[in-house]
Design an enzyme around this catalytic site. Sequence first.
Site, PDB file in Angstrom:
ATOM      1  N   LEU A 131       3.294  -1.828   5.893  1.00 58.65           N
ATOM      2  CA  LEU A 131       2.425  -1.486   7.002  1.00 58.65           C
ATOM      3  C   LEU A 131       2.022  -2.354   8.067  1.00 58.65           C
ATOM      4  CD1 LEU A 131       0.749   1.292   7.890  1.00 58.65           C
ATOM      5  CD2 LEU A 131      -0.939   0.236   6.284  1.00 58.65           C
ATOM      6  N   LEU A 239      -3.943   2.765   0.431  1.00 59.22           N
ATOM      7  CA  LEU A 239      -4.715   1.719   0.580  1.00 59.22           C
ATOM      8  C   LEU A 239      -6.110   1.522  -0.315  1.00 59.22           C
ATOM      9  CD1 LEU A 239      -4.310   0.745   4.178  1.00 59.22           C
ATOM     10  CD2 LEU A 239      -3.394  -0.515   2.441  1.00 59.22           C
ATOM     11  N   GLU A 363      -6.309  -5.625   2.496  1.00 60.03           N
ATOM     12  CA  GLU A 363      -6.706  -4.200   2.515  1.00 60.03           C
ATOM     13  C   GLU A 363      -8.215  -4.076   2.917  1.00 60.03           C
ATOM     14  OE1 GLU A 363      -4.437  -2.711   0.758  1.00 60.03           O
ATOM     15  OE2 GLU A 363      -3.429  -4.077  -0.609  1.00 60.03           O
ATOM     16  N   THR A 365     -10.447  -6.282   6.092  1.00 55.54           N
ATOM     17  CA  THR A 365     -11.220  -7.474   6.063  1.00 55.54           C
ATOM     18  C   THR A 365     -12.608  -7.258   6.106  1.00 55.54           C
ATOM     19  OG1 THR A 365     -11.748  -7.243   8.469  1.00 55.54           O
ATOM     20  CG2 THR A 365      -9.737  -8.468   7.841  1.00 55.54           C
TER      21      THR A 365
END
Length: 384
Positions: A131, A239, A363, A365
């Site tokens: 991704l 995610l 994943e 910040t």
Amino acid sequence: MVDTVFDLDALLEPEEIVWARAARAFATNRILPTIEDDFEEKHFRAELIPELGAAGFLGMHLTGYGCAGAGAVSYGLVCLELEAADSGWRTFVSVQGSLAMSAIHKYGSAEQKQRWLPGMAAGQLVGCFALTEPTGGSDPAAMATTATRGADGWVIEGAKRWIGLASIADVAIVWAQTDAGVRGFLVPTDSIGFTAIPIGKKLSMRASIQCDVHLDAVQVPFDAILPGATGLSGPFGCLNEARFGIVWGAMGAARSCLDAAILRAKTREVFGKPIGATQLIQAKLADMLVEYEKGVLLALHLGRLKERGTLTPTQISIGKLNSVREAIQIAREARVILGGDGITSEFPVMRHLANLESVRTYEGTDEIHQLVLGRALTGLNAFS
């Protein structure tokens, strides 16, 4: 040592305790004996992958296709125990199970699921999730990778960066812009034009693999597309699965650092007594324990919500932001207690601290999760 004060087992079901004990045994017997050398030498032990599959840890929260069908809390506990050994191994389980396998399980056709999931659950096949791009990962809507219809199938062109496991993967879940928006594609990594190059010079996650991926006119058949994923809700759904694992996993790294600090405080003598007999050190240890306990209790709460089907992405953001931030602070305080020796590989603390800096970034910040929470609180979008 932490477990003697914080009785987590009292809040768990028997099956959950079994999963946690199994993961701790695996981490203790198969990861910890070599992890300091592996980190130093930038070595990923791929031979452990089938063992993780045999233990049932790969895609364990999924049902069918050889997956264990375990509950969310059981999965979280496995993440905690693996990351107590090293973030790289929890990351492997997350990439394989929560990202690659979840994408196929959630959005794939019956044929795609049968083709890939049993082998991935067994650790015989490896997947990656492509991704993030070289220009950044926080704005996937700006994705430059494209997939266009050709005469015989899709043609994918673009580049991805920081893609875990890509150089050893058998299949890549590649997200690309199409004329119908962002779509996911199952791309065998032996496809012509697919190249994965491990990223070197890392000072973090050295015992795991992250890659640059180049997609140069990669051709895949029409049925390579994931039929159930349209738009960014597809990758975001995966995610959120991975972020849930991080909520637990980061607390494993924190526990490892706290245990090391406690042992050092009891055995290191200065001015004629153990440093743990001083008020300053005991205050640090107490504060570290409190933040660890709060983090695990939050993870457990989110796990119960997930099992009831009511967990929201915003709630996951709370957990990811808190767990990683507090784990880093616990690791830093542990390093202080260890003194100069704390920067050596005699203790796991600096390795965990370096790894957690990566976990803090991927994943989502800290800042992305703060914006998610700010939007939930105010109803106002500050992303742009």
